[in-house]
Structure formats: C-alpha cells, structure tokens
Design a protein around this motif. Structure first.
Motif, PDB file in Angstrom:
ATOM      1  N   UNK A  52      10.175  43.997  -9.844  1.00 19.13           N
ATOM      2  CA  UNK A  52      10.270  42.739  -9.099  1.00 19.13           C
ATOM      3  C   UNK A  52       9.449  42.888  -7.825  1.00 19.13           C
ATOM      4  N   UNK A  53       8.605  41.907  -7.547  1.00 28.09           N
ATOM      5  CA  UNK A  53       7.770  41.917  -6.346  1.00 28.09           C
ATOM      6  C   UNK A  53       8.138  40.710  -5.490  1.00 28.09           C
ATOM      7  N   UNK A  54       8.567  40.957  -4.262  1.00 25.93           N
ATOM      8  CA  UNK A  54       9.024  39.876  -3.386  1.00 25.93           C
ATOM      9  C   UNK A  54       7.863  39.203  -2.658  1.00 25.93           C
ATOM     10  N   UNK A  55       8.097  37.973  -2.245  1.00 25.85           N
ATOM     11  CA  UNK A  55       7.223  37.255  -1.294  1.00 25.85           C
ATOM     12  C   UNK A  55       5.830  36.978  -1.840  1.00 25.85           C
ATOM     13  N   UNK A  82      -2.278  40.955 -11.688  1.00 24.02           N
ATOM     14  CA  UNK A  82      -1.158  40.743 -12.605  1.00 24.02           C
ATOM     15  C   UNK A  82      -1.641  40.047 -13.879  1.00 24.02           C
ATOM     16  N   UNK A  83      -2.543  39.090 -13.714  1.00 22.73           N
ATOM     17  CA  UNK A  83      -3.055  38.337 -14.857  1.00 22.73           C
ATOM     18  C   UNK A  83      -3.779  39.235 -15.839  1.00 22.73           C
ATOM     19  N   UNK A 140       6.165  34.431 -12.438  1.00 23.82           N
ATOM     20  CA  UNK A 140       6.541  34.258 -11.031  1.00 23.82           C
ATOM     21  C   UNK A 140       7.467  33.081 -10.918  1.00 23.82           C
ATOM     22  N   UNK A 141       8.384  33.170  -9.971  1.00 31.11           N
ATOM     23  CA  UNK A 141       9.295  32.073  -9.674  1.00 31.11           C
ATOM     24  C   UNK A 141       9.192  31.743  -8.193  1.00 31.11           C
ATOM     25  N   UNK A 142       9.008  30.457  -7.866  1.00 29.98           N
ATOM     26  CA  UNK A 142       9.093  30.080  -6.456  1.00 29.98           C
ATOM     27  C   UNK A 142      10.546  29.755  -6.130  1.00 29.98           C
ATOM     28  N   UNK A 143      10.916  30.042  -4.909  1.00 34.01           N
ATOM     29  CA  UNK A 143      12.311  29.875  -4.497  1.00 34.01           C
ATOM     30  C   UNK A 143      12.367  29.146  -3.154  1.00 34.01           C
ATOM     31  N   UNK A 144      13.481  28.454  -2.933  1.00 28.37           N
ATOM     32  CA  UNK A 144      13.809  27.998  -1.576  1.00 28.37           C
ATOM     33  C   UNK A 144      15.190  28.547  -1.238  1.00 28.37           C
ATOM     34  N   UNK A 184       7.847  41.601 -13.593  1.00 30.05           N
ATOM     35  CA  UNK A 184       6.973  42.200 -14.611  1.00 30.05           C
ATOM     36  C   UNK A 184       7.793  43.109 -15.510  1.00 30.05           C
ATOM     37  N   UNK A 185       7.518  43.029 -16.797  1.00 30.53           N
ATOM     38  CA  UNK A 185       8.096  43.956 -17.777  1.00 30.53           C
ATOM     39  C   UNK A 185       6.999  44.918 -18.196  1.00 30.53           C
TER      40      UNK A 185
END
Ligand code: SAH
Ligand code: DHB
Ligand code: MG
Length: 221
Positions: A163-166, A193-194, A203-207, A218-219
C-alpha cells in the motif's frame, strides 16, 4: 462537498467503526503535544490497514515512515503471535516518540524501529537476507517513492501486498506540469506502476478529516 462535511462524516465513521482506544488516543495526543505534523493515517484508514493485514494473514510487515507510530500500532496489532513489524524512520525525534507510544501500547516485542533514511535502511534489510515481507505500507517522503516501491517489491514474495499512501495530493497528481517535488515524485511512481510487470495495482482517491488524497494498492505477482 466540502472539507467540513468530509470531517463530520469521518468523525461519524470513526465513532461507528473504532470509538475510543486508549493506546491509539495516547499516541495521537503525544504526536500533538510534540507538535509533529498532523499526517498520521486517520483511525478508519489505520483500521483498514489492520484489516488488510489480517485478511491476508500477513505475519511480516514492513513500514516506510513511522512518525509517531500511529499506523505502526494498527499494523502490529494485526500480526499473529511471533509476527513482526519493521518500521523505517529517518527522524530520531519521531522515532523516540514512536518508541514511547509503542511501549505504551504493549507492542515493543513485535515492532522494530530502524533509524535512518529508508534509502539506506532498505538495502540493509536486503543485505541481511530478511525473510520476505507479506505486507508493506509506504508512507515516507514522495521524492524517493519510486525507489521505495522498488525495494518493497524486491523485499516481497508473490502474493505480498504493498500500500502506498498519498498518491492523489488534493488532485495535484493530474497536473503533468507541476513543479512540486512531491507531485513529481508521485507522478514518476504512477508511471512506473503502469509499466511494472512484477505487480498489478490500482488506486483509490479518498476524502477524510485529512482532506482529499488517495492510496495505491499493489499485489506482487
Ligand atoms: N505512517 C505514519 C505517518 C508517516 S509521516 C502514520 O500514518 O502514523 C512520514 C514519516 O516519514 C515522517 O516521520 C518522516 O520523518 C519520515 N521520513 C521522511 N523521509 C524519510 C526517509 N528518507 N526515510 C525514512 N523516513 C522518512
Ligand atoms: C503529507 C504526508 C503524509 O504521509 C500524509 O499522509 C499527508 C500529508 C505531507 O507531507 O504533506
Ligand atoms: Mg501518509
């Protein structure tokens, strides 16, 4: 949609899903008291990491970027007896605060803090021939993100999760002309990554109470 609403909903989610937690609340309070930047993961995000580790049955966890050990505590609580979290931190003051928070949480025996720049400590882990990590949380500076991710993959095994943050940075990530070194670092990572055939990722964007951002998952194949 506004930060005010995101914060209210985040508070609501945190009260429903987590509530009060003496060790985590003390860790947050210690970070505030020491005037550390308010950039720990939120409670709901910390618990998401915790659930991912448990769902995967991960016993060896690597973290890059400890700060006050808030996310580290969530990760360490998820590993089984005999499991281990190694967390990498460049700032000695942050590491000291994290050590105290981890001790208060009763997790000292499961967590090892490695002081130094991750660009130095990651190759050390490789040289030590550490058994591979099942799960890695990358949450340090963004300028070297691609290098951290590359090491994380090398220290993994097929089936490991990273998992990669930000990776969204208030949406700035879509600005190809940005001169912000953090945004440039994230964009360089996203391009990698691509094309990286060792992993498959999204990737997921979050609020949240901490604004608009996101994480990559990533797996390792
Ligand atoms: N994972 C933490 C937050 C980490 S904040 C949590 O959610 O609770 C990012 C941390 O990365 C900071 O403590 C910073 O000192 C550390 N850091 C920055 N550059 C680093 C580097 N080159 N190597 C290791 N750690 C670094
Ligand atoms: C920043 C760093 C983080 O790890 C985070 O979760 C939020 C913000 C920052 O450096 O601005
Ligand atoms: Mg972060």
């Amino acid at each position: 949609m506004s930060q005010d609403l995101w914060t209210k909903v985040d508070d609501y989610i945190n009260s429903v899903a987590i509530g009060t937690d003496a060790a985590l609340d003390a860790a947050s309070a210690a970070a505030v008291a020491a005037q550390l930047p308010p950039i720990s993961v939120t409670p709901a995000y910390g618990k998401l990491l915790h659930l991912m580790v448990r769902a995967q049955g991960a016993a060896r966890v690597l973290e890059i970027g400890t700060l006050a050990g808030y996310s580290t505590i969530w990760l360490a609580r998820a590993v089984p007896p005999g499991g281990r979290v190694i967390t990498l931190e460049a700032n000695a003051m942050h590491a000291d605060i994290a050590r105290a928070n981890i001790e208060r949480a009763g997790l000292t025996g499961r967590i090892e803090i490695r002081l130094g720049s991750a660009l130095d400590t990651l190759p050390q882990l490789a040289a030590e021939k550490q058994p591979p990590f099942d799960f890695t949380f990358v949450d340090a500076d963004r300028t070297n993100l691609t290098e951290y991710f590359d090491w994380a993959v090398r220290l993994s095994h097929p089936g490991s999760v990273i998992i990669v943050d930000n990776v969204v940075r208030k949406g700035a990530v879509i600005d190809a002309s940005s001169e912000d070194p953090n945004v440039k670092g994230v964009r360089r990572f996203n391009d990698r990554l691509t094309s990286d055939t060792r992993v498959t990722a999204t990737m997921m964007q979050t609020v949240s109470a901490k604004g608009h951002d996101g994480f990559a998952m990533a797996l390792v194949l």
